[in-house]
Design a protein around this motif. Structure first.
Motif, PDB file in Angstrom:
ATOM      1  N   PHE A  58      95.917  -0.097   4.898  1.00 61.59           N
ATOM      2  CA  PHE A  58      95.738   1.208   5.621  1.00 61.59           C
ATOM      3  C   PHE A  58      94.179   1.449   6.221  1.00 61.59           C
ATOM      4  CE2 PHE A  58      98.866   3.034   2.507  1.00 61.59           C
ATOM      5  CZ  PHE A  58      99.811   2.733   3.175  1.00 61.59           C
ATOM      6  N   ASP A  59      93.599   0.369   6.113  1.00 62.80           N
ATOM      7  CA  ASP A  59      92.162   0.267   6.662  1.00 62.80           C
ATOM      8  C   ASP A  59      91.748  -1.216   6.787  1.00 62.80           C
ATOM      9  OD1 ASP A  59      89.487   0.309   7.567  1.00 62.80           O
ATOM     10  OD2 ASP A  59      88.630   1.462   6.041  1.00 62.80           O
ATOM     11  N   THR A  60      92.162  -1.835   7.851  1.00 65.35           N
ATOM     12  CA  THR A  60      92.165  -3.571   7.988  1.00 65.35           C
ATOM     13  C   THR A  60      90.719  -3.869   8.349  1.00 65.35           C
ATOM     14  OG1 THR A  60      92.667  -3.274  10.318  1.00 65.35           O
ATOM     15  CG2 THR A  60      94.505  -3.621   8.924  1.00 65.35           C
ATOM     16  N   ASN A  61      89.998  -2.896   8.530  1.00 61.90           N
ATOM     17  CA  ASN A  61      88.555  -3.317   8.347  1.00 61.90           C
ATOM     18  C   ASN A  61      87.819  -3.668   7.117  1.00 61.90           C
ATOM     19  OD1 ASN A  61      87.880  -2.745  11.135  1.00 61.90           O
ATOM     20  ND2 ASN A  61      87.786  -0.537  10.867  1.00 61.90           N
ATOM     21  N   ILE A  62      88.478  -3.433   6.009  1.00 64.49           N
ATOM     22  CA  ILE A  62      88.040  -3.855   4.589  1.00 64.49           C
ATOM     23  C   ILE A  62      89.021  -5.116   4.367  1.00 64.49           C
ATOM     24  CG2 ILE A  62      87.969  -3.223   2.370  1.00 64.49           C
ATOM     25  CD1 ILE A  62      87.988  -0.224   3.109  1.00 64.49           C
ATOM     26  N   LYS A  63      88.196  -6.058   3.899  1.00 66.99           N
ATOM     27  CA  LYS A  63      89.096  -7.391   3.892  1.00 66.99           C
ATOM     28  C   LYS A  63      88.290  -8.245   2.822  1.00 66.99           C
ATOM     29  CE  LYS A  63      86.574 -10.059   7.562  1.00 66.99           C
ATOM     30  NZ  LYS A  63      86.680 -11.003   8.529  1.00 66.99           N
ATOM     31  N   ILE A  64      88.991  -9.224   2.275  1.00 69.49           N
ATOM     32  CA  ILE A  64      88.572 -10.442   1.688  1.00 69.49           C
ATOM     33  C   ILE A  64      88.419 -11.863   2.407  1.00 69.49           C
ATOM     34  CG2 ILE A  64      88.971 -11.818  -0.580  1.00 69.49           C
ATOM     35  CD1 ILE A  64      90.388  -9.419  -1.590  1.00 69.49           C
ATOM     36  N   ASP A  65      87.464 -12.356   2.840  1.00 67.00           N
ATOM     37  CA  ASP A  65      87.628 -13.508   3.545  1.00 67.00           C
ATOM     38  C   ASP A  65      87.921 -14.723   2.586  1.00 67.00           C
ATOM     39  OD1 ASP A  65      87.150 -15.525   5.399  1.00 67.00           O
ATOM     40  OD2 ASP A  65      84.848 -15.201   5.686  1.00 67.00           O
ATOM     41  N   ILE A  66      88.969 -15.385   2.845  1.00 67.49           N
ATOM     42  CA  ILE A  66      89.470 -16.238   1.635  1.00 67.49           C
ATOM     43  C   ILE A  66      89.093 -17.643   2.148  1.00 67.49           C
ATOM     44  CG2 ILE A  66      91.478 -17.140   0.734  1.00 67.49           C
ATOM     45  CD1 ILE A  66      92.775 -14.474   1.361  1.00 67.49           C
ATOM     46  N   SER A  67      89.509 -17.884   3.129  1.00 67.61           N
ATOM     47  CA  SER A  67      89.033 -19.571   3.545  1.00 67.61           C
ATOM     48  C   SER A  67      87.595 -19.656   4.116  1.00 67.61           C
ATOM     49  CB  SER A  67      90.235 -20.232   4.641  1.00 67.61           C
ATOM     50  OG  SER A  67      91.547 -19.852   4.006  1.00 67.61           O
ATOM     51  N   GLY A  68      87.293 -18.892   4.895  1.00 62.30           N
ATOM     52  CA  GLY A  68      85.963 -19.215   5.327  1.00 62.30           C
ATOM     53  C   GLY A  68      85.688 -19.701   6.746  1.00 62.30           C
ATOM     54  N   LYS A  69      84.825 -19.569   7.513  1.00 61.79           N
ATOM     55  CA  LYS A  69      84.746 -20.099   8.867  1.00 61.79           C
ATOM     56  C   LYS A  69      84.704 -21.861   8.644  1.00 61.79           C
ATOM     57  CE  LYS A  69      81.594 -16.505  10.394  1.00 61.79           C
ATOM     58  NZ  LYS A  69      80.512 -16.249  11.193  1.00 61.79           N
ATOM     59  N   LYS A  70      84.468 -22.372   7.647  1.00 58.42           N
ATOM     60  CA  LYS A  70      84.549 -23.841   7.809  1.00 58.42           C
ATOM     61  C   LYS A  70      85.853 -24.541   7.150  1.00 58.42           C
ATOM     62  CE  LYS A  70      79.281 -24.338   7.587  1.00 58.42           C
ATOM     63  NZ  LYS A  70      78.190 -24.943   6.937  1.00 58.42           N
ATOM     64  N   ARG A  71      86.584 -23.483   6.667  1.00 57.38           N
ATOM     65  CA  ARG A  71      87.788 -24.152   5.831  1.00 57.38           C
ATOM     66  C   ARG A  71      89.103 -23.314   6.386  1.00 57.38           C
ATOM     67  NH1 ARG A  71      90.267 -23.164   0.770  1.00 57.38           N
ATOM     68  NH2 ARG A  71      90.721 -25.257  -0.206  1.00 57.38           N
ATOM     69  N   PRO A  72      89.562 -23.392   7.422  1.00 56.26           N
ATOM     70  CA  PRO A  72      90.651 -22.917   8.057  1.00 56.26           C
ATOM     71  C   PRO A  72      92.066 -23.555   7.486  1.00 56.26           C
ATOM     72  CG  PRO A  72      89.846 -24.535   9.518  1.00 56.26           C
ATOM     73  CD  PRO A  72      89.019 -24.731   8.547  1.00 56.26           C
ATOM     74  N   ILE A  73      92.385 -22.933   6.225  1.00 49.04           N
ATOM     75  CA  ILE A  73      93.431 -23.308   5.576  1.00 49.04           C
ATOM     76  C   ILE A  73      94.448 -22.231   5.565  1.00 49.04           C
ATOM     77  CG2 ILE A  73      94.336 -24.292   3.501  1.00 49.04           C
ATOM     78  CD1 ILE A  73      92.774 -26.388   5.217  1.00 49.04           C
ATOM     79  N   SER A  74      95.565 -22.466   5.757  1.00 49.26           N
ATOM     80  CA  SER A  74      96.786 -21.204   5.721  1.00 49.26           C
ATOM     81  C   SER A  74      96.573 -20.528   4.311  1.00 49.26           C
ATOM     82  CB  SER A  74      98.079 -21.790   5.988  1.00 49.26           C
ATOM     83  OG  SER A  74      98.107 -22.347   7.486  1.00 49.26           O
TER      84      SER A  74
END
Length: 333
Positions: free
Chosen positions: A190-206
């Motif tokens: 309900f507020d997609t601005n709040i997130k957990i960055d899981i893979s990170g910029k250097k690890r683009p893994i599904s």
């Protein structure tokens, strides 16, 4: 260790790759794994579609399901089904034109949260009637900014590319969250601005799953890792690299499906298949040189305190190729 687990997934068509997106799987499967004996029983094999599916080359697979009060909710690409357990009597079927490439169904009170991955949305349904209460685009955009309410997307094989590709709904402090494969993160629905960055910029893994365990949430990544985040800080705190553990072997398939029982984590690995989306297979080259390539789907049991693999359950060829979820038996919850 847990006595029995249920496995949802699908069986590949022999010519699925040649047919193309949305036509890979010809049979939805539900299996039961006895973790003490490694015996596997087939509970459901759904080989035929109906008016809720594509008319030709129907894509049939059971995606992420959920246990609910002694019953079992199972998702297919275009339906949500409720089964009695253990008799497997089909009690209810819900389907709507906005259901496409469903990846999961989650239960919360009297509501069902359905990831309609093909339309980049989560649909919230009344659990008892199947009526849609609301739709939510996983980028926080208007629900129908790309799609039309006048089209029955159940009849379409593919809507790729997906802007968000939602996979899995879970809850942090009573708020629904959803994983997004395209962005490699999880966001508050309900507020997609709040997130957990899981893979990170250097690890683009599904990214898949989103299993809450205490104050932590566990995610699987396609290359055979488990990423753990703190539900209070929303920061990643640890990564368990299963693919470096003794007993992992050289190359297993797509890592997806997670169940936690005490100190034991059960992790699913689909059989590796051909795909035209080569960017999602960049990790394969790293693992090819360290051992054999597995020819079947499998489930690993991992002791997270000892950080070691304690069991390797191989799924016989033809039983299941893609694993979506690992669930406890309804009778044991």
């Amino acid at each position: 260790m847990t006595a029995s687990l249920l496995i949802t997934g699908g069986v590949l068509r022999e010519n699925g790759y040649e047919l193309g997106e949305g036509k890979y799987y010809g049979c939805a499967k539900l299996l039961r794994l006895n973790t003490s004996t490694s015996a596997i029983d087939e509970l459901i094999a759904l080989k035929d579609g109906n008016s809720n599916y594509q008319e030709t080359h129907t894509n049939l697979e059971f995606t992420v399901g959920e246990v609910d009060a002694g019953k079992l909710w199972l998702a297919t690409d275009t339906e949500i089904r409720l089964y009695q357990y253990p008799g497997m009597e089909l009690l209810s079927t819900y389907s709507h034109p906005c259901f496409h490439n469903i990846h999961s169904v989650a239960v919360r009170g009297d509501k069902l949260f359905v990831t309609s991955t093909g339309l980049d949305m989560v649909a919230i349904l009344d659990k008892h009637t199947g009526h849609i209460i609301s739709h939510h685009n996983v980028e926080g955009k208007p629900t129908w900014h790309r799609f039309s309410q006048e089209i029955d997307y159940r009849k379409h094989h593919s809507t790729r590319p997906h802007d968000g590709h939602p996979n899995y709904v879970f809850w942090i402090k009573d708020e629904p969250w959803v994983t997004r494969c395209t962005q490699e993160d999880a966001v508050k629905l309900f507020d997609t601005n709040i997130k957990i960055d899981i893979s990170g910029k250097k690890r683009p893994i599904s990214v898949h799953d989103g299993i809450i365990n205490g104050d932590q949430v566990f995610f699987t990544t396609v290359d055979g890792s488990i990423v753990i985040a703190d539900t209070n800080t929303l920061q990643v705190t640890n990564t368990i690299s299963i693919n470096t553990m003794d007993g992992y072997g050289g190359l297993r398939g797509w890592c997806r499906g997670l169940y936690i029982s005490g100190d034991i984590i059960y992790v699913g690995f689909s059989r590796l298949r051909k795909t035209k989306r080569l960017e999602k297979l960049a990790w394969v080259g790293r693992l090819l040189s360290i051992g054999e390539t597995a020819s079947e789907a499998s489930i690993l049991a991992i002791d997270i305190k000892q950080n070691k693999i304690i069991a390797d359950y191989k799924i016989p060829a033809g039983s299941i190729d893609a694993i979506y979820s690992i669930l406890p038996e309804p009778s044991s919850t």
